[in-house]
Scaffold this active site. Structure first.
Site, mmCIF file in Angstrom:
data_model
loop_
_atom_site.group_PDB
_atom_site.id
_atom_site.type_symbol
_atom_site.label_atom_id
_atom_site.label_comp_id
_atom_site.label_asym_id
_atom_site.label_seq_id
_atom_site.Cartn_x
_atom_site.Cartn_y
_atom_site.Cartn_z
ATOM 1 N N GLU A 70 -2.572 -6.918 7.217
ATOM 2 C CA GLU A 70 -1.247 -6.985 7.834
ATOM 3 C C GLU A 70 -1.296 -7.897 9.066
ATOM 4 O OE1 GLU A 70 1.784 -7.212 7.799
ATOM 5 O OE2 GLU A 70 2.545 -5.163 7.579
ATOM 6 N N HIS A 121 0.814 -1.211 0.000
ATOM 7 C CA HIS A 121 0.000 0.000 0.000
ATOM 8 C C HIS A 121 0.852 1.267 0.000
ATOM 9 C CE1 HIS A 121 0.974 1.017 4.169
ATOM 10 N NE2 HIS A 121 0.866 -0.275 4.428
#
Length: 203
Positions: free
Chosen positions: A82, A9
């Site tokens: 994550e 990201h």
């Protein structure tokens, strides 16, 4: 042949502030937005059929910026989130080291031995990475797919693809924000063509 692009990201405010993010979320910075747009320009001619993104806001927004106005489905998937860091999330690295020095040392230096009673452990994330990878392979036998996720998760996924033991997890180069990794599936086996490329970024 199946081509899968892996993307970390865009840079967030928490990245700049050196905060543990995990399942928390810092907003994309201007640099993060710009990096995603630059990557979108790089990939504009790639015949991407579907995008899989972590359900975390920073990853899903990065996927949207990369794809722009292209009418391609973006699938949110919790499996691509994550690693969960428990009560470290939202705190700066210095704050966490001051309170949990030995645990942080184990996290980075001996991930296969790292243990805490909060958040996830590396084998759990490794299992999650393998599961989502197999799901993608079941859904796509040919074509081109984009996956947008996170730094540690992607390094764990690459360890899974390379069959690296967890103790060598952080021997791999870190993946910077909006970096691009290309994987091709040839005869059922994953080949990493390039890893962590940032040639689309300037400045």
């Amino acid at each position: 042949m199946l081509t899968i692009y892996l993307v970390r990201h865009g840079k967030t405010e928490w990245n700049v502030q050196l905060r543990w993010q995990g399942w928390g979320n810092g907003e994309l910075t201007e640099e993060g937005i710009h990096g995603a747009l630059q990557l979108g320009e790089r990939l504009k001619d790639e015949p991407i059929e579907m995008v899989y993104a972590s359900s975390s806001k920073r990853a899903y927004q990065t996927a949207e910026l990369i794809m722009g106005k292209r009418p391609i489905q973006i699938v949110r998937d919790d499996l691509l989130r994550e690693m969960h860091f428990g009560d470290w999330e939202g705190r700066t690295k210095d704050e966490v080291i001051a309170q949990y020095a030995s645990e942080v040392k184990a996290f980075w230096e001996t991930p296969h031995l790292y243990t805490r009673d909060q958040g996830e452990l590396f084998p759990q994330v490794y299992e999650r990475a393998g599961k989502v990878w197999q799901q993608i392979l079941e859904n796509h036998s040919t074509g081109t797919v984009l996956v947008v996720s996170h730094s540690i998760f992607l390094r764990i996924l690459l360890s899974y693809l390379k069959e690296l033991p967890l103790e060598k997890l952080f021997k791999q180069e870190p993946l910077v924000n909006t970096s691009l990794t290309k994987v091709q599936i040839v005869d059922g086996k994953a080949k990493v063509v390039f890893e962590g490329d940032t040639s689309h970024l300037n400045g």
